[in-house]
Design a protein around this motif. Sequence first.
Motif, mmCIF file in Angstrom:
data_model
loop_
_atom_site.group_PDB
_atom_site.id
_atom_site.type_symbol
_atom_site.label_atom_id
_atom_site.label_comp_id
_atom_site.label_asym_id
_atom_site.label_seq_id
_atom_site.Cartn_x
_atom_site.Cartn_y
_atom_site.Cartn_z
ATOM 1 N N UNK A 168 0.876 -1.172 0.000
ATOM 2 C CA UNK A 168 0.000 0.000 0.000
ATOM 3 C C UNK A 168 0.912 1.219 0.000
ATOM 4 N N UNK A 169 0.323 2.399 0.065
ATOM 5 C CA UNK A 169 1.148 3.607 0.071
ATOM 6 C C UNK A 169 2.042 3.669 1.305
ATOM 7 N N UNK A 170 1.660 2.967 2.377
ATOM 8 C CA UNK A 170 2.439 3.044 3.609
ATOM 9 C C UNK A 170 2.923 1.720 4.138
ATOM 10 N N UNK A 171 2.900 0.665 3.310
ATOM 11 C CA UNK A 171 3.394 -0.645 3.754
ATOM 12 C C UNK A 171 4.132 -1.337 2.614
ATOM 13 N N UNK A 172 5.253 -1.977 2.972
ATOM 14 C CA UNK A 172 6.095 -2.656 1.986
ATOM 15 C C UNK A 172 6.574 -3.981 2.554
ATOM 16 N N UNK A 173 6.381 -5.042 1.779
ATOM 17 C CA UNK A 173 6.902 -6.348 2.159
ATOM 18 C C UNK A 173 8.370 -6.434 1.763
ATOM 19 N N UNK A 174 9.228 -6.761 2.717
ATOM 20 C CA UNK A 174 10.640 -7.022 2.439
ATOM 21 C C UNK A 174 10.892 -8.498 2.710
ATOM 22 N N UNK A 175 11.266 -9.225 1.669
ATOM 23 C CA UNK A 175 11.488 -10.675 1.766
ATOM 24 C C UNK A 175 12.982 -10.941 1.599
ATOM 25 N N UNK A 176 13.600 -11.470 2.645
ATOM 26 C CA UNK A 176 15.042 -11.706 2.660
ATOM 27 C C UNK A 176 15.322 -13.206 2.677
ATOM 28 N N UNK A 177 16.285 -13.640 1.865
ATOM 29 C CA UNK A 177 16.661 -15.052 1.791
ATOM 30 C C UNK A 177 18.168 -15.189 1.949
ATOM 31 N N UNK A 178 18.551 -16.234 2.678
ATOM 32 C CA UNK A 178 19.964 -16.560 2.862
ATOM 33 C C UNK A 178 20.260 -17.828 2.072
ATOM 34 N N UNK A 179 21.243 -17.776 1.194
ATOM 35 C CA UNK A 179 21.571 -18.899 0.316
ATOM 36 C C UNK A 179 22.915 -19.500 0.698
ATOM 37 N N UNK A 180 23.003 -20.814 0.582
ATOM 38 C CA UNK A 180 24.260 -21.524 0.804
ATOM 39 C C UNK A 180 24.462 -22.522 -0.339
ATOM 40 N N UNK A 181 25.632 -23.133 -0.379
ATOM 41 C CA UNK A 181 25.912 -24.202 -1.335
ATOM 42 C C UNK A 181 24.819 -25.272 -1.223
ATOM 43 N N UNK A 182 24.378 -25.808 -2.358
ATOM 44 C CA UNK A 182 23.274 -26.768 -2.344
ATOM 45 C C UNK A 182 23.577 -28.014 -1.515
ATOM 46 N N UNK A 183 24.872 -28.324 -1.314
ATOM 47 C CA UNK A 183 25.242 -29.515 -0.547
ATOM 48 C C UNK A 183 25.562 -29.213 0.911
ATOM 49 N N UNK A 184 25.491 -27.939 1.299
ATOM 50 C CA UNK A 184 25.807 -27.566 2.678
ATOM 51 C C UNK A 184 24.717 -28.072 3.628
ATOM 52 N N UNK A 185 25.126 -28.596 4.765
ATOM 53 C CA UNK A 185 24.202 -29.166 5.751
ATOM 54 C C UNK A 185 24.218 -28.317 7.014
ATOM 55 N N UNK A 186 23.017 -27.864 7.430
ATOM 56 C CA UNK A 186 22.925 -27.062 8.645
ATOM 57 C C UNK A 186 23.422 -27.864 9.843
ATOM 58 N N UNK A 187 24.190 -27.218 10.692
ATOM 59 C CA UNK A 187 24.727 -27.877 11.882
ATOM 60 C C UNK A 187 25.995 -28.659 11.629
ATOM 61 N N UNK A 188 26.293 -28.894 10.368
ATOM 62 C CA UNK A 188 27.529 -29.592 9.990
ATOM 63 C C UNK A 188 28.460 -28.623 9.269
ATOM 64 N N UNK A 189 27.927 -28.000 8.207
ATOM 65 C CA UNK A 189 28.731 -27.060 7.415
ATOM 66 C C UNK A 189 28.521 -25.614 7.826
ATOM 67 N N UNK A 190 27.386 -25.312 8.428
ATOM 68 C CA UNK A 190 27.126 -23.924 8.832
ATOM 69 C C UNK A 190 26.205 -23.894 10.039
ATOM 70 N N UNK A 191 26.366 -22.826 10.815
ATOM 71 C CA UNK A 191 25.500 -22.545 11.948
ATOM 72 C C UNK A 191 24.496 -21.492 11.514
ATOM 73 N N UNK A 192 23.203 -21.788 11.645
ATOM 74 C CA UNK A 192 22.180 -20.904 11.104
ATOM 75 C C UNK A 192 22.199 -19.532 11.760
ATOM 76 N N UNK A 193 22.452 -19.460 13.049
ATOM 77 C CA UNK A 193 22.469 -18.165 13.730
ATOM 78 C C UNK A 193 23.623 -17.306 13.220
ATOM 79 N N UNK A 194 24.792 -17.904 13.060
ATOM 80 C CA UNK A 194 25.917 -17.129 12.544
ATOM 81 C C UNK A 194 25.633 -16.668 11.117
#
Length: 414
Positions: A331-357
Amino acid sequence: MQISKPSISDLLNSRKPGHSLPAGLYTRDDVFEADMEVFFKNQWINIALDCDVPEPGDTYVVDVGKTSLIVLRDDDNQIRVLHNVCRHRGTRILDPGQHMVAKLVCPYHQWTYELSGDLLHAPRMGKDFDTSCRGLKTVNFVSVGGLIYVCLGDNPPADITSLINAMEDRLAPYDIRNAKIAYQMDIIEDGNWKLTMENNRECYHCAGSHPELCVSFIDFRFDTEYENDEEREIALEQQALYNERTQEWEKAGYSSNVVAQLEHCNTNFRTQRLIIGGAGESQTPDATAASKKLMGTMTRKDLGDVHLWGHNCWNHFMGDHAVTATAIPLSSGKTLVRTKWLVNKDAVEGVDYDLDKLTSVWIATTQQDADLVARSQAGVEDPSYIPGPYSDYTEKELDKFAVWYIDLMKASGY
């Protein structure tokens, strides 16, 4: 006596060079409708990623104003973008978000479409009913290094080729088309889309508002004017470092120099490989890489941050991960901001990366920006608001954005 409000044309003509826009261009509903027509229908906008639909049958539905779009990967592994409107009586076929389907089936009367958009079956329409001319309407789109841009108008601007030429080579090592979305965050900012984009195009506010980001992000001066000797010395050191790194990166085959198309154009963008502060690897709390598996074919963590913005998006591509953001006006006063974090397709959470970091810096930054945009919206709605001057030192890009905006509005008949 009732005083008539100025026309959109009057508002555009009243903008003073080097100053922010008149209040009505941020606040009025008729301006919002004009913006949606000019900038979100007839210009190229970024709405999705190839990796939003990694497998055949994957669909991703995005709404832009009153238009609903289905991004999908068909049985031949090709991406398509279709209007989410059944050719029977106009029913929405899929809800917003992600789905896995074998066919596209309208939930109202079960008209069934192939993933190509062709109408396969229309029950009880008679044996002579011709399905061949009632497929789902297609949408003009292009994948730029894995970023999906669409134009909803009938005459897509040809200067999208400048963006393609600049980014295909630059993004190739990151293989965004085959990356994995590790996390997505949607936030609705209480502000006009132009305030969202203006806030993103300057870092005047960064030191006082984004302590997490400033660990890694260097507020580089993109001009040659300095406020005092200390600022001049810092800027010259940054310029020397940029020149040194850019020369080395270019020599190694990594496109790094500035490419910008900001005025006298339709497709508005700027890209540059930015240096990263601190440890110099990534936009994380300690500026070191968040993922042990690097993006695509990357073998180095010291290749900075390929920054790309457009008129409804901003992106950061680093050796270990990428952050992409799209802004869609609601609307004139609202905007959706959609943010995505991408990693290597073979990266495994908790093994290759920590989601919080991986996510914490831009989660904090996005939330901080949302607060700033809301404050800005409240300010431009205040009767005492008068457009203020942009800084020649840190806000030249905002002035160019305003010029581009006004030029396209006028060219569209406003």
